[in-house]
Scaffold this active site. Structure first.
Site, mmCIF file in Angstrom:
data_model
loop_
_atom_site.group_PDB
_atom_site.id
_atom_site.type_symbol
_atom_site.label_atom_id
_atom_site.label_comp_id
_atom_site.label_asym_id
_atom_site.label_seq_id
_atom_site.Cartn_x
_atom_site.Cartn_y
_atom_site.Cartn_z
ATOM 1 C CD GLU A 1 -1.379 -2.380 1.987
ATOM 2 O OE1 GLU A 1 -2.198 -3.190 2.464
ATOM 3 O OE2 GLU A 1 -0.133 -2.533 2.091
ATOM 4 C CB CYS B 1 -0.291 -3.950 8.918
ATOM 5 S SG CYS B 1 0.755 -2.591 8.358
ATOM 6 C CB ALA C 1 12.035 -35.522 -10.392
ATOM 7 C CB THR D 1 19.691 -37.020 -0.867
ATOM 8 O OG1 THR D 1 18.547 -37.868 -0.901
ATOM 9 C CG2 THR D 1 19.692 -36.140 -2.105
ATOM 10 N N GLY E 1 15.662 -37.857 0.034
ATOM 11 C CA GLY E 1 15.253 -38.883 -0.890
ATOM 12 C C GLY E 1 14.000 -39.626 -0.457
#
Length: 337
Positions: free
Chosen positions: A53, A79, A158, A200, A262
């Site tokens: 703002e 706020c 993944a 990992t 992992g």
């Protein structure tokens, strides 16, 4: 689409620019529309700097614009308390604006409706709820942190289409392509901390940085001990219970925590019900057997009735790969009225 909807959509776009810079403060966007139709934009800056703002107000003042009677669109309640910066409500009142349209009430205990009350006491019209669904999704990690005291936990995985994250010999780089890796680095930039297991670190020696995108690298946390020469240093080594880790990180101002592996670490967060969002990057590839590493180590559901079901948030193509985003059932964004 009404003018309110259009301006709130613009405010949300402004907020997106602040996503990687404002935490632990919320990433907020603002648009001010004057009575003669001029518009001024703002987005929250780094902690200790200006809120959205104030950025928009300063832009209007720099243009010598009369703000009396202006309408302010903001993605979160302004706020009303003194923190690192003065209250945004006081600045809006002093500017002479006549209406504030806000998407959401701020659940922070220092705000939680007091900002709206202060504006209304000053005679400013306050409308709440425009763009609430989109703002809730955009601010979900912040809202979760303020309501629970813990970071919003994002588990990123993944895998091949048959659910394998590494081959039988342990190799996993790279299952997915460049676009998916850039998306993962963007997720790192949006997280204030990242967790991996010591296994990992020993196997892949990741740096866990945001080298593929613009944005800060997250604080790095290893569950266990990292070798002295590992690229992950400097890092925090953690050996305690995961809920205690989340409590500590939340107290440290970590709004979003990314878990990147992992399989044992993923399983631990999953089975303890600590994951708020699952982000899966799926490659159009097949490991073709059961000897590769699965998404989660250990035993799964004993029967189909025991499946842990989530809520599908989104899917998108990342080059040749597909991203699937799923929220835990306890993290349903709710529209505010």
């Amino acid at each position: 689409m009404t003018n309110d909807d259009t301006m709130m959509t613009r405010a949300l776009a402004n907020a997106a620019r602040a996503r990687t810079v404002s935490a632990p403060n919320p990433w907020v966007g603002c648009v001010i529309v004057t009575t003669d139709g001029q518009t001024f934009d703002g987005a929250t800056e780094a902690p200790g700097a200006r809120h959205a703002e104030i950025v928009a107000l300063d832009a209007a003042r720099a243009a010598n614009t009369n703000l009396c009677g202006a309408t302010v669109y903001t993605t979160l309640e302004p706020c009303s308390h003194h923190g690192r910066t003065p209250p945004c409500t006081d600045a809006l009142i002093a500017a002479g604006v006549s209406r504030v349209v806000s998407a959401l009430t701020d659940p922070d205990p220092q705000v939680t409706g007091s900002g709206f009350a202060r504006l209304r006491e000053a005679g400013i019209t306050v409308d709440v709820g425009c763009g609430a669904r989109a703002a809730t999704e955009q601010l979900l990690p912040y809202l979760h942190h303020r309501r629970t005291g813990r970071p919003f936990v994002v588990l990123k995985l993944a895998a091949t289409l048959d659910g394998r994250t590494a081959a039988a010999d342990g190799t996993s780089q790279w299952i997915t392509g460049d676009d998916a890796r850039r998306a993962a680095h963007q997720l790192r930039a949006e997280s204030q901390a990242i967790v991996v297991g010591a296994g990992t670190v020993r196997a892949d020696d990741p740096s866990l940085t945001t080298r593929l995108v613009d944005g800060p690298s997250p604080r790095r946390i290893v569950l266990g001990s990292a070798p002295a020469d590992a690229k992950v240093h400097p890092c925090t080594e953690w050996r305690g219970p995961l809920p205690e880790l989340l409590d500590q990180l939340g107290a440290d101002g970590v709004v979003q925590l990314m878990v990147e592996g992992g399989a044992a670490v993923a399983a631990s967060f999953h089975r303890e019900g600590l994951v708020d969002r699952y982000v899966l990057h799926l490659a159009p590839a097949f490991m073709g057997g059961s000897d590769g590493t699965p998404l989660f180590a250990g035993d799964g559901a004993a029967t189909i009735a025991d499946l842990q079901r989530g809520r599908l948030v989104s899917t998108r193509a990342l080059g040749d790969d597909i991203e699937v985003v799923i929220d835990s059932p306890c993290e349903h964004p709710k529209e505010q009225s």
